[in-house]
Design a protein around this motif. Structure first.
Motif, mmCIF file in Angstrom:
data_model
loop_
_atom_site.group_PDB
_atom_site.id
_atom_site.type_symbol
_atom_site.label_atom_id
_atom_site.label_comp_id
_atom_site.label_asym_id
_atom_site.label_seq_id
_atom_site.Cartn_x
_atom_site.Cartn_y
_atom_site.Cartn_z
ATOM 1 N N HIS A 101 1.098 -0.640 0.057
ATOM 2 C CA HIS A 101 -0.315 -0.055 -0.025
ATOM 3 C C HIS A 101 1.007 1.046 0.006
ATOM 4 N N ALA A 102 1.778 1.295 0.634
ATOM 5 C CA ALA A 102 2.670 2.482 0.551
ATOM 6 C C ALA A 102 3.860 3.032 -0.553
ATOM 7 N N GLN A 103 4.494 1.269 -0.728
ATOM 8 C CA GLN A 103 4.394 1.321 -2.467
ATOM 9 C C GLN A 103 3.487 2.516 -3.692
ATOM 10 N N GLU A 104 2.423 1.859 -3.457
ATOM 11 C CA GLU A 104 1.245 1.996 -4.356
ATOM 12 C C GLU A 104 0.840 4.034 -4.121
ATOM 13 N N GLU A 105 1.278 4.281 -2.923
ATOM 14 C CA GLU A 105 0.710 5.427 -2.515
ATOM 15 C C GLU A 105 1.796 6.406 -3.081
ATOM 16 N N PHE A 106 3.893 5.964 -3.429
ATOM 17 C CA PHE A 106 4.719 6.686 -3.585
ATOM 18 C C PHE A 106 4.210 7.144 -4.853
ATOM 19 N N MET A 107 3.905 5.437 -5.489
ATOM 20 C CA MET A 107 4.177 5.737 -7.397
ATOM 21 C C MET A 107 2.899 6.855 -7.956
ATOM 22 N N ARG A 108 1.825 6.822 -6.749
ATOM 23 C CA ARG A 108 0.862 7.123 -7.312
ATOM 24 C C ARG A 108 1.034 9.071 -6.743
ATOM 25 N N THR A 109 1.823 9.766 -5.755
ATOM 26 C CA THR A 109 2.965 11.088 -5.668
ATOM 27 C C THR A 109 3.357 11.377 -6.600
ATOM 28 N N PHE A 110 4.229 9.786 -7.244
ATOM 29 C CA PHE A 110 5.293 10.848 -8.349
ATOM 30 C C PHE A 110 4.838 10.359 -9.519
ATOM 31 N N GLN A 111 4.015 9.990 -9.408
ATOM 32 C CA GLN A 111 2.788 10.227 -10.389
ATOM 33 C C GLN A 111 2.318 11.329 -11.239
ATOM 34 N N LEU A 112 1.521 11.821 -9.897
ATOM 35 C CA LEU A 112 1.157 12.804 -9.759
ATOM 36 C C LEU A 112 1.886 13.708 -9.404
ATOM 37 N N ALA A 113 3.525 14.234 -9.398
ATOM 38 C CA ALA A 113 4.391 15.269 -9.600
ATOM 39 C C ALA A 113 4.846 15.343 -11.310
ATOM 40 N N ALA A 114 5.151 14.274 -12.002
ATOM 41 C CA ALA A 114 5.524 13.764 -13.490
ATOM 42 C C ALA A 114 4.442 14.506 -13.993
ATOM 43 N N ALA A 115 3.181 14.250 -13.679
ATOM 44 C CA ALA A 115 2.101 14.916 -14.766
ATOM 45 C C ALA A 115 2.432 16.511 -14.699
ATOM 46 N N GLY A 116 2.490 17.093 -12.941
ATOM 47 C CA GLY A 116 2.297 18.415 -13.108
ATOM 48 C C GLY A 116 3.470 19.229 -14.081
ATOM 49 N N ALA A 117 4.708 18.501 -13.881
ATOM 50 C CA ALA A 117 6.211 18.549 -14.485
ATOM 51 C C ALA A 117 5.692 18.690 -15.955
ATOM 52 N N ASN A 118 4.619 18.438 -16.603
ATOM 53 C CA ASN A 118 4.330 18.186 -18.366
ATOM 54 C C ASN A 118 5.340 16.671 -18.570
ATOM 55 N N LEU A 119 5.835 15.570 -18.347
ATOM 56 C CA LEU A 119 6.528 15.054 -18.546
ATOM 57 C C LEU A 119 5.219 13.720 -18.716
ATOM 58 N N ALA A 120 5.682 12.871 -19.827
ATOM 59 C CA ALA A 120 4.811 11.771 -20.377
ATOM 60 C C ALA A 120 5.232 10.357 -20.278
ATOM 61 N N GLY A 121 4.269 9.789 -19.870
ATOM 62 C CA GLY A 121 4.458 8.365 -19.899
ATOM 63 C C GLY A 121 4.153 7.761 -18.438
ATOM 64 N N ARG A 122 4.770 6.885 -17.860
ATOM 65 C CA ARG A 122 4.128 5.769 -16.632
ATOM 66 C C ARG A 122 5.019 5.631 -15.763
ATOM 67 N N VAL A 123 4.989 6.324 -14.259
ATOM 68 C CA VAL A 123 6.227 6.245 -13.415
ATOM 69 C C VAL A 123 6.128 4.548 -13.058
ATOM 70 N N VAL A 124 7.405 4.209 -13.361
ATOM 71 C CA VAL A 124 7.869 2.915 -12.597
ATOM 72 C C VAL A 124 8.967 3.499 -11.755
ATOM 73 N N VAL A 125 8.981 2.933 -10.655
ATOM 74 C CA VAL A 125 9.983 2.202 -9.982
ATOM 75 C C VAL A 125 11.146 1.641 -9.752
ATOM 76 N N ILE A 126 12.579 1.710 -9.532
ATOM 77 C CA ILE A 126 13.378 0.760 -9.479
ATOM 78 C C ILE A 126 14.342 0.591 -8.469
ATOM 79 N N TRP A 127 14.873 -0.383 -7.985
ATOM 80 C CA TRP A 127 15.912 -0.258 -6.505
ATOM 81 C C TRP A 127 16.197 -1.425 -6.418
#
Length: 94
Positions: free
Chosen positions: A31-57
């Protein structure tokens, strides 16, 4: 606010916004990972970056990721993490 270096790339015809994170991300709940990804996706959209967010570690010698199923073969490849790190090309503040 935290600054993230990201790789905004087009791979196999898909726009990817890839966030390399530290190993502690792997210890977060799904759940926490999904929340981070949603936050990242919203920030990316706000910065006009096209695409889907992926996290890698990385944890130890293993690479982990969260990505759409269609992209798993790319992220499971042995050089996926090195590719991401070699293609860091944007900074996003969240």
């Amino acid at each position: 606010m935290t600054k993230y270096l990201i790789a905004h790339v087009r791979q196999s015809g898909q726009d990817m916004i890839i966030f390399p994170l530290d190993s502690s991300f792997g210890s977060k709940s799904d759940h926490a990972q999904e929340e981070f990804m949603r936050t990242f996706q919203l920030a990316a959209a706000g910065a006009n970056l096209a695409g889907r967010v992926v996290v890698i570690w990385r944890s130890g010698n293993r690479t982990y990721f969260r990505a759409p199923p269609a992209w798993h073969s790319f992220f499971k490849s042995p050089n996926a993490y090195a590719f991401v790190m070699a293609n860091l090309n944007k900074e996003l503040t969240i």
